[in-house]
Design a protein around this motif. Structure first.
Motif, PDB file in Angstrom:
ATOM      1  N   ASN A  16      76.135  71.575 132.234  1.00 43.90           N
ATOM      2  CA  ASN A  16      75.355  72.238 131.187  1.00 43.90           C
ATOM      3  C   ASN A  16      73.865  72.114 131.434  1.00 43.90           C
ATOM      4  OD1 ASN A  16      77.629  73.027 129.790  1.00 43.90           O
ATOM      5  ND2 ASN A  16      77.665  71.222 128.484  1.00 43.90           N
TER       6      ASN A  16
ATOM      7  N   CYS B 258      77.095  77.951 126.961  1.00 46.39           N
ATOM      8  CA  CYS B 258      76.122  78.109 128.045  1.00 46.39           C
ATOM      9  C   CYS B 258      76.553  79.214 128.990  1.00 46.39           C
ATOM     10  CB  CYS B 258      75.976  76.796 128.815  1.00 46.39           C
ATOM     11  SG  CYS B 258      74.901  75.581 128.046  1.00 46.39           S
TER      12      CYS B 258
ATOM     13  N   LYS C 181      79.650  73.271 124.340  1.00 47.02           N
ATOM     14  CA  LYS C 181      78.379  73.476 125.033  1.00 47.02           C
ATOM     15  C   LYS C 181      78.585  74.245 126.330  1.00 47.02           C
ATOM     16  CE  LYS C 181      75.932  69.394 123.272  1.00 47.02           C
ATOM     17  NZ  LYS C 181      75.306  68.098 123.653  1.00 47.02           N
ATOM     18  N   THR C 182      79.631  73.879 127.062  1.00 47.49           N
ATOM     19  CA  THR C 182      79.909  74.546 128.327  1.00 47.49           C
ATOM     20  C   THR C 182      80.235  76.016 128.115  1.00 47.49           C
ATOM     21  OG1 THR C 182      80.736  72.504 129.314  1.00 47.49           O
ATOM     22  CG2 THR C 182      81.430  74.567 130.341  1.00 47.49           C
TER      23      THR C 182
ATOM     24  N   HIS D  26      71.059  75.071 131.674  1.00 44.39           N
ATOM     25  CA  HIS D  26      69.883  75.101 130.798  1.00 44.39           C
ATOM     26  C   HIS D  26      68.578  75.134 131.593  1.00 44.39           C
ATOM     27  CE1 HIS D  26      71.561  74.919 126.828  1.00 44.39           C
ATOM     28  NE2 HIS D  26      72.279  73.843 127.095  1.00 44.39           N
TER      29      HIS D  26
ATOM     30  N   SER E 106      81.273  68.729 124.116  1.00 48.69           N
ATOM     31  CA  SER E 106      80.868  69.117 125.474  1.00 48.69           C
ATOM     32  C   SER E 106      81.553  70.409 125.886  1.00 48.69           C
ATOM     33  CB  SER E 106      81.221  67.995 126.462  1.00 48.69           C
ATOM     34  OG  SER E 106      80.467  66.837 126.199  1.00 48.69           O
TER      35      SER E 106
END
Length: 338
Positions: A73, A114, A110-111, A77, A107
């Protein structure tokens, strides 16, 4: 860390050590609580960029699956998309351990977000749980069938933030959209601009070029390519279209899929086939939310705001304006000499 993730990291270790700068990557990993401050200090003390990168990879190899995901991630970013793509095959997406972090974003979430290009939360973020829950309930109703969820309201009322927040949910993604989400910022477009949006989306969906090496040349071809990719590669994913102005634009994205969109116009989906659900977003802002926004911007607790804050919120014309306009009023009034 499982064998797949470890092997992928070792396979691309040389490229990572050559190209990454560790400073900002480590900030993300510390925020995710997968890297300690002492580990960061040890890495920073290495004399060269390459040695710092090498030590970070060595430290990472001794950690768990969540650390691998956090590193992946962080690469996304910080703009290392090519390097993140190398690690994509090693992602241990099943590593979720059932423990929710403070903000409810795992997590795994988030992955997925993203990779799908979903915007991060704004610096000043005020929760609107009822609206978020309402959007999520509508998304659950799609139930793997083609359909539309429209979040509508006037400009600046927070539609995009709400749409992004609705998909920051582990259970929703795992249950309804296990193959991810795909965010497209649309806006007002002419035909050439719309074609470019569709071309970019098709490229994202077919990064390995498995289905075609050539960009679609016109809108009809782009629409057909998008439908093919969504049905063949991502049948259980969610397409998110932000800021739709015209129904003819929406038709170009009609891939017989599950679609969440934001618009100022509730009727934008009237000509579309399939089930439709709508979530209205009011333009006004209640007093408590106004105080919450003001407190966040001046870095104070809401309970510690002076009496003048209540007067400022009351004086602002909070009905009939978007939240961005309200926020500008609040800050302008706060900065006036008292």
């Amino acid at each position: 860390m499982d064998a797949k993730a470890r092997n992928c990291l070792l396979q691309h270790k040389e490229a990572l050590e050559r190209d990454i700068k560790t400073s900002y990557l480590m900030d993300h990993m510390i925020s995710d609580q997968v890297l300690s401050l002492s580990e960061e200090e040890k890495i920073r003390n290495e004399p060269t960029q390459k040695k710092r990168a090498a030590l970070l990879i060595t430290v990472l190899l001794g950690k768990d699956n969540n650390s691998y995901i956090s590193f992946y991630n962080a690469l996304l970013h910080e703009g290392y998309k090519d390097l993140a793509f190398l690690l994509q095959k090693g992602l241990p997406l099943s590593s979720y351990n059932g423990k929710d972090p403070v903000d409810g974003v795992t997590s795994y979430v988030k992955t997925v977000l993203c990779e799908g290009g979903v915007p991060q939360r704004p610096v000043v973020f005020v929760t609107r749980k009822k609206l978020v829950k309402s959007i999520q309930e509508k998304l659950y109703k799609l139930n793997d069938e083609p359909g539309w969820v429209t979040v509508y309201g006037m400009a600046g009322c927070g539609k995009s933030v709400l749409a992004a927040e609705a998909v920051r949910d582990h259970n929703l993604l795992k249950t309804c959209f296990p193959e991810g989400v795909h965010w497209v910022s649309v806006g007002q477009q002419d035909k050439s601009g719309l074609l470019m949006k569709l071309q970019n989306l098709c490229t994202r969906l077919d990064q390995d070029g498995a289905f075609s090496q050539r960009l679609p040349l016109n809108l009809e071809e782009a629409k057909d390519r998008l439908r093919f990719l969504m049905l063949r590669k991502y049948p259980r994913s969610l397409l998110i279209l932000d800021d739709i102005w015209d129904s003819w634009v929406l038709k170009a994205f009609d891939s017989h899929h599950q679609i969440l969109l934001t618009s100022r116009d509730k009727s934008v989906t009237d000509a579309m086939m399939g089930p439709k659900y709508a979530v209205p977003v009011e333009s006004g802002l209640r007093k408590e939310k106004g105080l919450e926004i003001l407190a966040l911007f001046v870095n104070m607790k809401k309970t510690d705001l002076p009496e003048q804050a209540h007067s400022i919120v009351k004086e602002c014309k909070v009905v009939g304006r978007g939240h961005r306009g309200i926020l500008a009023d609040l800050l302008h009034q706060w900065n006036q000499p008292q």
